[in-house]
Design a protein around this motif. Structure first.
Motif, short mmCIF file in Angstrom:
data_model
loop_
_atom_site.label_atom_id
_atom_site.label_comp_id
_atom_site.label_asym_id
_atom_site.label_seq_id
_atom_site.Cartn_x
_atom_site.Cartn_y
_atom_site.Cartn_z
N UNK A 194 0.80 -1.22 0.00
CA UNK A 194 0.00 0.00 0.00
C UNK A 194 0.83 1.27 0.00
N UNK A 195 2.03 1.22 -0.50
CA UNK A 195 2.92 2.38 -0.50
C UNK A 195 3.80 2.32 -1.75
N UNK A 196 4.44 3.43 -2.08
CA UNK A 196 5.34 3.49 -3.24
C UNK A 196 6.68 4.06 -2.81
N UNK A 197 7.71 3.71 -3.57
CA UNK A 197 9.06 4.18 -3.29
C UNK A 197 9.24 5.56 -3.94
N UNK A 198 9.76 6.52 -3.15
CA UNK A 198 9.97 7.88 -3.66
C UNK A 198 11.44 8.28 -3.66
N UNK A 199 12.32 7.54 -2.97
CA UNK A 199 13.74 7.88 -2.97
C UNK A 199 14.54 6.68 -2.45
N UNK A 200 15.76 6.54 -2.99
CA UNK A 200 16.69 5.50 -2.52
C UNK A 200 18.08 6.12 -2.43
N UNK A 201 18.87 5.63 -1.46
CA UNK A 201 20.22 6.16 -1.30
C UNK A 201 21.08 5.15 -0.54
N UNK A 202 22.29 4.90 -1.09
CA UNK A 202 23.24 4.00 -0.45
C UNK A 202 24.06 4.76 0.59
N UNK A 203 24.43 4.02 1.68
CA UNK A 203 25.38 4.58 2.61
C UNK A 203 26.72 4.71 1.92
N UNK A 204 27.57 5.65 2.36
CA UNK A 204 28.81 5.92 1.64
C UNK A 204 29.73 4.71 1.59
N UNK A 205 29.85 3.99 2.65
CA UNK A 205 30.66 2.76 2.69
C UNK A 205 29.83 1.68 3.37
N UNK A 206 29.59 0.62 2.63
CA UNK A 206 28.83 -0.48 3.20
C UNK A 206 27.72 -0.92 2.28
N UNK A 207 26.87 -1.79 2.82
CA UNK A 207 25.80 -2.39 2.02
C UNK A 207 24.42 -2.02 2.54
N UNK A 208 24.32 -0.93 3.32
CA UNK A 208 23.02 -0.49 3.82
C UNK A 208 22.37 0.48 2.83
N UNK A 222 15.52 3.74 2.08
CA UNK A 222 14.39 3.81 1.16
C UNK A 222 13.35 4.73 1.76
N UNK A 223 12.97 5.79 1.01
CA UNK A 223 11.92 6.69 1.44
C UNK A 223 10.63 6.37 0.71
N UNK A 224 9.51 6.56 1.36
CA UNK A 224 8.21 6.17 0.80
C UNK A 224 7.30 7.39 0.70
N UNK A 225 6.22 7.20 -0.02
CA UNK A 225 5.26 8.28 -0.22
C UNK A 225 4.48 8.61 1.04
N UNK A 226 4.46 7.74 2.05
CA UNK A 226 3.76 8.00 3.31
C UNK A 226 4.65 8.66 4.35
N UNK A 227 5.88 9.00 3.99
CA UNK A 227 6.78 9.66 4.92
C UNK A 227 7.57 8.71 5.78
N UNK A 228 7.63 7.44 5.44
CA UNK A 228 8.38 6.46 6.22
C UNK A 228 9.78 6.27 5.64
N UNK A 229 10.74 5.99 6.52
CA UNK A 229 12.12 5.72 6.13
C UNK A 229 12.48 4.31 6.56
N UNK A 230 12.91 3.51 5.61
CA UNK A 230 13.28 2.13 5.90
C UNK A 230 14.75 1.90 5.57
N UNK A 231 15.43 1.19 6.48
CA UNK A 231 16.84 0.86 6.33
C UNK A 231 16.96 -0.64 6.07
N UNK A 232 17.68 -1.00 4.98
CA UNK A 232 17.80 -2.40 4.59
C UNK A 232 19.27 -2.80 4.57
N UNK A 233 19.49 -4.06 4.95
CA UNK A 233 20.78 -4.71 4.76
C UNK A 233 20.67 -5.52 3.47
N UNK A 234 21.37 -5.05 2.42
CA UNK A 234 21.20 -5.68 1.12
C UNK A 234 21.91 -7.02 1.01
N UNK A 235 22.84 -7.31 1.90
CA UNK A 235 23.52 -8.61 1.85
C UNK A 235 22.59 -9.71 2.34
#
Length: 616
Positions: free
Chosen positions: A308-322, A325-338
């Motif tokens: 029920x939400x859409x992705x509005x922005x993505x950004x990698x940490x400068x060093x690492x695999x985190x 992800x920002x969403x249209x509802x104002x939520x910020x999610x942090x993912x470990x891509x490994x």
């Protein structure tokens, strides 16, 4: 002019000392009297010898009549406005060689020399100067050919072409220079060219002809580069010009080496949906999902799919695999891509998160609710600082790790520069301060020059502006505002302490902004900006109405190349970790990879189909 009757004119003007004998007429014949006046040509032809009518004229009278006519003709040829007469070139003989002599010749008028833009050896003005390497090489080759030809044929006797004047943006101006001494030579007035271009004389400069000299007379030092002893068909100066090293333009491929389909890639100017991480993995937000493309393996994996939400922005940490992800509802999610799992979800905004920026473990988020939040992802708090300044959506956000400054751009046409974690802005530039006249999404910090910020405006502005963000700040620490030190502010009771940020006084409309270095009009909406880490160049992507990717040299802002291929606005831009490849995304739902700053590593050839792929 009527042709005078030679016989009658000679008798009338003939002197009386000449006695012409009379001829006896036969009996019963009457000779008509001589008619003094004009006689027709038919009458002259009819009166031949043996037929009565003409009287013979002596040689002396005929000679005098001819002399008299010649003198009268000379008198009539002289008019008040003498018409130009072509004089035959004098040819000096006396030798077996005839050497061309250009002394006294007006070569500018004789040869009708053209300027560089109009000569056959150079391209015409009608052709648009596209900044490609092929056109650059043609211009350089034509310019070298013209210089050598001019030097070989005329040396320094031929006036050079009028130098072109350029304005601030490199456009040729049509107004000639103020000084009129652009043509060499004593006489600048054009004259009528002669029929013959060269005059010939016998050995006008005997010193050019070598003569046999003894060794003692010649001396031990002989100039081996003299034109007399040269075996080359061109002069030594021309040889030096041809052999001098030339800087060849950097070859840039105008065709993307890879194209990926990206269905549901939104055509929204304010979003940031593409980012290339330090682990050489590209993250793309497509609708409610985030996909990862591994450059080394070429595989595409789905990281997450929102409910029920859409992705509005993505950004990698400068060093690492985190990945953030920002969403249209104002939520910020942090993912470990490994491990491909979500670490945490953070709140704080009441509208969509349009922009993200990392500074080590500090993550700043810009939202449509006009605020910027500083978050420490290691701490349990949702955010540490809340920055308020923009009046509309914050769509551009970039940290400078060297100066610890954060630059933000918004839909309110303003640029803010924030110092570290302070809640008060350090600089604010709007239209009155020489800023942009449209939304500012494109923001980039220079990796080569400390404190250099580049920003780009939207459709109503179309300009790239460069700002100095540190000089005024350094001076402010000692001089304060308008020359008043912080101690004077304290003594005046203004409440300004040593730790309080200095408040800039607004600039008057006529006062230039000391922070603005320069402004360059690109002619199109500026969507993204990136400085190259390998060269002193800048990449810009554009929307209305060019849909192009331009590479500029800094600080001259000379266009290196313009890459085209997208059919919609080029809204997304990111660079590979090695700085050699850039990726662009547009509303045409494609991602295109351009090798612009270096030679990419050889990949396994998979045929034409292998160059295309699909994200999903």
């Amino acid at each position: 002019m009527e042709e005078p009757p030679l016989v009658d004119t000679g008798i009338q003007h003939g002197t009386h000392d000449v006695q012409t004998p009379t001829l006896m007429s036969p009996p019963r014949s009457k000779t008509p009297p001589t008619i003094i006046g004009k006689r027709s040509h038919s009458g002259q032809a009819a009166n031949g010898p043996g037929r009565g009518g003409s009287e013979p004229v002596s040689a002396t009278a005929l000679n005098k009549a001819l002399q008299h006519m010649e003198g009268a003709g000379r008198a009539r040829s002289i008019t008040p406005s003498g018409s130009p007469s072509r004089k035959r070139q004098k040819v000096h003989g006396g030798g077996d060689r005839f050497i061309p002599n250009r002394a006294g010749q007006d070569l500018q008028a004789s040869y009708s020399l053209l300027h560089d833009d109009g000569s056959p050896a150079t391209p015409s003005k009608a052709h648009k100067k596209t900044p490609s390497d092929l056109h650059f090489q043609k211009r350089e080759a034509n310019r070298t050919y013209s210089n050598i030809l001019r030097s070989e044929m005329f040396d320094d006797e031929v006036p050079q072409a009028i130098p072109q004047q350029y304005d601030t943006f490199g456009t040729k101006t049509r107004t000639p220079p103020a000084n009129a001494s652009v043509l060499s030579g004593p006489n600048l007035t054009p004259s009528t060219p002669h029929k013959n271009l060269f005059s010939y004389g016998a050995n006008p400069t005997p010193s050019l002809t070598p003569r046999s000299t003894s060794r003692t007379e010649r001396g031990p030092n002989i100039n081996a580069r003299s034109e007399i002893f040269s075996l080359s068909p061109v002069k030594h100066s021309s040889q030096t010009m041809l052999l001098s090293p030339r800087k060849t333009p950097r070859a840039v491929s105008k065709v993307p080496y890879k194209v990926l389909d990206a269905p549901d890639l939104q055509d929204d100017f304010y979003l940031n949906l593409v980012d290339w991480g330090s682990t050489d993995v590209l993250a793309v937000g497509l609708g409610p999902s985030v996909y990862l493309w591994n450059r080394e393996s070429g595989k595409v994996n789905q990281l997450c799919q929102l409910e029920g939400d859409t992705v509005t922005s993505v950004s990698w940490i400068q060093r690492g695999s985190h990945l953030a992800v920002g969403t249209s509802k104002g939520l910020l999610q942090i993912y470990d891509t490994v491990s491909e799992r979500r670490l945490r979800t953070m709140t704080g905004h009441i509208a969509r998160i349009s922009s993200l920026a990392w500074n080590a473990h500090i993550l700043s988020t810009g939202s449509r609710d006009r605020t910027i939040l500083h978050r420490d992802v290691r701490m349990p708090e949702q955010y540490l600082r809340k920055l308020v300044g923009h009046k509309q959506e914050v769509c551009g956000l970039k940290w400078n790790p060297d100066t610890e400054q954060l630059a933000s751009g918004g839909n309110d046409n303003k640029i803010f520069v924030w110092d570290r974690m302070e809640e008060r802005w350090m600089h604010r530039w709007g239209e009155q301060e020489g800023g942009h006249k449209a939304a500012v999404k494109a923001i980039a910090w220079s990796p080569h020059q400390r404190g250099l910020l580049a920003s780009g405006g939207g459709t109503a502005d179309r300009c790239i502006k460069f700002w100095n963000t540190i000089s005024q700040a350094q001076n402010s620490s000692s001089t304060g505002i308008n020359g008043v030190s912080p101690a004077d502010y304290t003594s005046l009771g203004l409440g300004l302490t040593a730790t309080s940020p200095l408040v800039e006084s607004p600039l008057s409309p006529n006062q230039p902004n000391p922070h603005l270095i320069r402004s360059h009009d690109t002619g199109s909406q500026v969507c993204n900006l990136l400085f190259s880490t390998l060269t002193s160049e800048l990449v810009s992507t554009h929307g209305y109405s060019q849909h192009a990717i331009n590479i500029w040299k800094y600080p001259s802002m000379q266009q290196v190349v313009s890459l085209t291929g997208h059919t919609y606005r080029v809204l997304y831009l990111s660079m590979s970790p090695d700085g050699a490849v850039i990726v662009t995304g547009a509303g045409d739902e494609t991602l295109r990879f351009w090798d612009v700053f270096g030679k990419r590593e050889k990949e396994g050839r998979k045929g034409i189909v292998g160059e295309w792929g699909v994200i999903r």
